[in-house]
Design a protein around this motif. Structure first.
Motif, PDB file in Angstrom:
ATOM      1  N   GLU A 107       0.832  -1.210   0.000  1.00  0.00           N
ATOM      2  CA  GLU A 107       0.000   0.000   0.000  1.00  0.00           C
ATOM      3  C   GLU A 107       0.871   1.267   0.000  1.00  0.00           C
ATOM      4  O   GLU A 107       0.592   2.219  -0.734  1.00  0.00           O
ATOM      5  N   GLU A 108       1.920   1.272   0.790  1.00  0.00           N
ATOM      6  CA  GLU A 108       2.811   2.441   0.854  1.00  0.00           C
ATOM      7  C   GLU A 108       3.525   2.674  -0.473  1.00  0.00           C
ATOM      8  O   GLU A 108       3.645   3.811  -0.936  1.00  0.00           O
ATOM      9  N   VAL A 109       3.996   1.603  -1.080  1.00  0.00           N
ATOM     10  CA  VAL A 109       4.665   1.724  -2.383  1.00  0.00           C
ATOM     11  C   VAL A 109       3.665   2.198  -3.430  1.00  0.00           C
ATOM     12  O   VAL A 109       3.958   3.101  -4.216  1.00  0.00           O
ATOM     13  N   ALA A 110       2.482   1.614  -3.416  1.00  0.00           N
ATOM     14  CA  ALA A 110       1.448   1.980  -4.386  1.00  0.00           C
ATOM     15  C   ALA A 110       1.114   3.468  -4.301  1.00  0.00           C
ATOM     16  O   ALA A 110       1.028   4.155  -5.323  1.00  0.00           O
ATOM     17  N   LYS A 111       0.943   3.950  -3.104  1.00  0.00           N
ATOM     18  CA  LYS A 111       0.618   5.368  -2.907  1.00  0.00           C
ATOM     19  C   LYS A 111       1.743   6.268  -3.432  1.00  0.00           C
ATOM     20  O   LYS A 111       1.483   7.281  -4.060  1.00  0.00           O
ATOM     21  N   ALA A 112       2.977   5.855  -3.193  1.00  0.00           N
ATOM     22  CA  ALA A 112       4.128   6.651  -3.614  1.00  0.00           C
ATOM     23  C   ALA A 112       4.266   6.746  -5.133  1.00  0.00           C
ATOM     24  O   ALA A 112       4.724   7.756  -5.650  1.00  0.00           O
ATOM     25  N   ILE A 113       3.850   5.695  -5.846  1.00  0.00           N
ATOM     26  CA  ILE A 113       4.025   5.731  -7.306  1.00  0.00           C
ATOM     27  C   ILE A 113       2.720   5.926  -8.070  1.00  0.00           C
ATOM     28  O   ILE A 113       2.712   5.964  -9.287  1.00  0.00           O
ATOM     29  N   GLY A 114       1.611   6.035  -7.338  1.00  0.00           N
ATOM     30  CA  GLY A 114       0.338   6.322  -7.984  1.00  0.00           C
ATOM     31  C   GLY A 114      -0.345   5.131  -8.629  1.00  0.00           C
ATOM     32  O   GLY A 114      -0.825   5.222  -9.755  1.00  0.00           O
ATOM     33  N   THR A 115      -0.401   4.031  -7.898  1.00  0.00           N
ATOM     34  CA  THR A 115      -1.114   2.847  -8.379  1.00  0.00           C
ATOM     35  C   THR A 115      -1.792   2.172  -7.189  1.00  0.00           C
ATOM     36  O   THR A 115      -1.800   2.723  -6.091  1.00  0.00           O
ATOM     37  N   SER A 116      -2.350   0.999  -7.396  1.00  0.00           N
ATOM     38  CA  SER A 116      -3.033   0.288  -6.314  1.00  0.00           C
ATOM     39  C   SER A 116      -2.106  -0.753  -5.679  1.00  0.00           C
ATOM     40  O   SER A 116      -1.156  -1.217  -6.317  1.00  0.00           O
ATOM     41  N   HIS A 117      -2.424  -1.123  -4.448  1.00  0.00           N
ATOM     42  CA  HIS A 117      -1.600  -2.147  -3.794  1.00  0.00           C
ATOM     43  C   HIS A 117      -1.748  -3.489  -4.502  1.00  0.00           C
ATOM     44  O   HIS A 117      -0.810  -4.273  -4.549  1.00  0.00           O
ATOM     45  N   SER A 118      -2.910  -3.732  -5.095  1.00  0.00           N
ATOM     46  CA  SER A 118      -3.079  -4.994  -5.815  1.00  0.00           C
ATOM     47  C   SER A 118      -2.185  -5.040  -7.056  1.00  0.00           C
ATOM     48  O   SER A 118      -1.682  -6.102  -7.421  1.00  0.00           O
TER      49      SER A 118
ATOM     50  N   ASP B 185       6.629   3.997 -17.491  1.00  0.00           N
ATOM     51  CA  ASP B 185       6.509   5.132 -16.567  1.00  0.00           C
ATOM     52  C   ASP B 185       6.456   4.663 -15.114  1.00  0.00           C
ATOM     53  O   ASP B 185       7.081   5.272 -14.237  1.00  0.00           O
ATOM     54  N   LYS B 186       5.757   3.583 -14.847  1.00  0.00           N
ATOM     55  CA  LYS B 186       5.692   3.047 -13.477  1.00  0.00           C
ATOM     56  C   LYS B 186       7.027   2.428 -13.077  1.00  0.00           C
ATOM     57  O   LYS B 186       7.453   2.539 -11.924  1.00  0.00           O
ATOM     58  N   LEU B 187       7.692   1.804 -14.031  1.00  0.00           N
ATOM     59  CA  LEU B 187       9.002   1.227 -13.763  1.00  0.00           C
ATOM     60  C   LEU B 187       9.986   2.318 -13.358  1.00  0.00           C
ATOM     61  O   LEU B 187      10.754   2.159 -12.408  1.00  0.00           O
ATOM     62  N   GLN B 188       9.917   3.457 -14.050  1.00  0.00           N
ATOM     63  CA  GLN B 188      10.796   4.582 -13.702  1.00  0.00           C
ATOM     64  C   GLN B 188      10.454   5.119 -12.316  1.00  0.00           C
ATOM     65  O   GLN B 188      11.347   5.425 -11.523  1.00  0.00           O
ATOM     66  N   LYS B 189       9.173   5.212 -12.001  1.00  0.00           N
ATOM     67  CA  LYS B 189       8.769   5.680 -10.672  1.00  0.00           C
ATOM     68  C   LYS B 189       9.258   4.725  -9.588  1.00  0.00           C
ATOM     69  O   LYS B 189       9.698   5.162  -8.520  1.00  0.00           O
TER      70      LYS B 189
ATOM     71  N   ALA C 168      11.900   2.731  -9.790  1.00  0.00           N
ATOM     72  CA  ALA C 168      13.348   2.895  -9.710  1.00  0.00           C
ATOM     73  C   ALA C 168      13.698   4.142  -8.907  1.00  0.00           C
ATOM     74  O   ALA C 168      14.563   4.097  -8.022  1.00  0.00           O
ATOM     75  N   ASP C 169      13.018   5.239  -9.190  1.00  0.00           N
ATOM     76  CA  ASP C 169      13.268   6.482  -8.448  1.00  0.00           C
ATOM     77  C   ASP C 169      12.927   6.308  -6.970  1.00  0.00           C
ATOM     78  O   ASP C 169      13.682   6.736  -6.092  1.00  0.00           O
ATOM     79  N   PHE C 170      11.795   5.691  -6.706  1.00  0.00           N
ATOM     80  CA  PHE C 170      11.343   5.493  -5.329  1.00  0.00           C
ATOM     81  C   PHE C 170      12.336   4.653  -4.531  1.00  0.00           C
ATOM     82  O   PHE C 170      12.656   4.963  -3.384  1.00  0.00           O
ATOM     83  N   TYR C 171      12.828   3.584  -5.131  1.00  0.00           N
ATOM     84  CA  TYR C 171      13.772   2.705  -4.443  1.00  0.00           C
ATOM     85  C   TYR C 171      15.212   3.196  -4.522  1.00  0.00           C
ATOM     86  O   TYR C 171      16.103   2.637  -3.885  1.00  0.00           O
ATOM     87  N   GLY C 172      15.454   4.238  -5.298  1.00  0.00           N
ATOM     88  CA  GLY C 172      16.798   4.801  -5.400  1.00  0.00           C
ATOM     89  C   GLY C 172      17.766   3.916  -6.151  1.00  0.00           C
ATOM     90  O   GLY C 172      18.941   3.842  -5.799  1.00  0.00           O
ATOM     91  N   VAL C 173      17.263   3.244  -7.187  1.00  0.00           N
ATOM     92  CA  VAL C 173      18.119   2.394  -8.008  1.00  0.00           C
ATOM     93  C   VAL C 173      18.016   2.836  -9.467  1.00  0.00           C
ATOM     94  O   VAL C 173      17.047   3.472  -9.860  1.00  0.00           O
ATOM     95  N   ASP C 174      18.992   2.476 -10.241  1.00  0.00           N
ATOM     96  CA  ASP C 174      18.992   2.773 -11.671  1.00  0.00           C
ATOM     97  C   ASP C 174      17.960   1.878 -12.348  1.00  0.00           C
ATOM     98  O   ASP C 174      17.869   0.690 -12.035  1.00  0.00           O
ATOM     99  N   ILE C 175      17.210   2.431 -13.266  1.00  0.00           N
ATOM    100  CA  ILE C 175      16.182   1.645 -13.970  1.00  0.00           C
ATOM    101  C   ILE C 175      16.808   0.435 -14.679  1.00  0.00           C
ATOM    102  O   ILE C 175      16.142  -0.569 -14.887  1.00  0.00           O
ATOM    103  N   GLU C 176      18.072   0.518 -15.011  1.00  0.00           N
ATOM    104  CA  GLU C 176      18.769  -0.613 -15.643  1.00  0.00           C
ATOM    105  C   GLU C 176      18.721  -1.865 -14.768  1.00  0.00           C
ATOM    106  O   GLU C 176      18.723  -2.975 -15.260  1.00  0.00           O
TER     107      GLU C 176
END
Length: 66
Positions: A21-32, A47-51, A53-61
Motif C-alpha cells: 500500500e505504501e509503495v502503491a501510494k508513492a508511485i500512484g497505483t493500487s496495492h493490488s 513510466d511506473k518502472l521509472q517511478k 526505480a526512483d522510489f527505491y533509489g536504483v537505476d532503472i537498468e
C-alpha cells in the motif's frame, strides 16, 4: 541474482520495510497492482518502472536486466 523483476521489487520493498500500500501510494497505483508486479503476473509500464526505480533509489537498468 533475484531470478525475476517481481522478486527484485519485493526485496527492495522489504529492505525499506514498506507495505504494498505504501509503495502503491508513492508511485500512484493500487496495492493490488504492486502485488501483481511482485508475483510477475504483469510487468509495470515504463513510466511506473521509472517511478519504482526512483522510489527505491536504483537505476532503472537494474529493473530491465534479465
Amino acid at each position: 541474482m533475484y531470478g525475476s523483476l517481481g522478486a527484485y521489487l519485493r526485496v527492495q520493498r522489504f529492505k525499506k520495510n514498506l507495505t504494498q500500500e505504501e509503495v502503491a501510494k508513492a508511485i500512484g497505483t493500487s496495492h493490488s497492482m504492486i502485488g501483481r508486479y511482485e508475483r510477475n503476473k504483469t510487468r509495470p509500464r515504463k513510466d511506473k518502472l521509472q517511478k519504482l526505480a526512483d522510489f527505491y533509489g536504483v537505476d532503472i537498468e537494474k529493473f530491465t536486466k534479465g
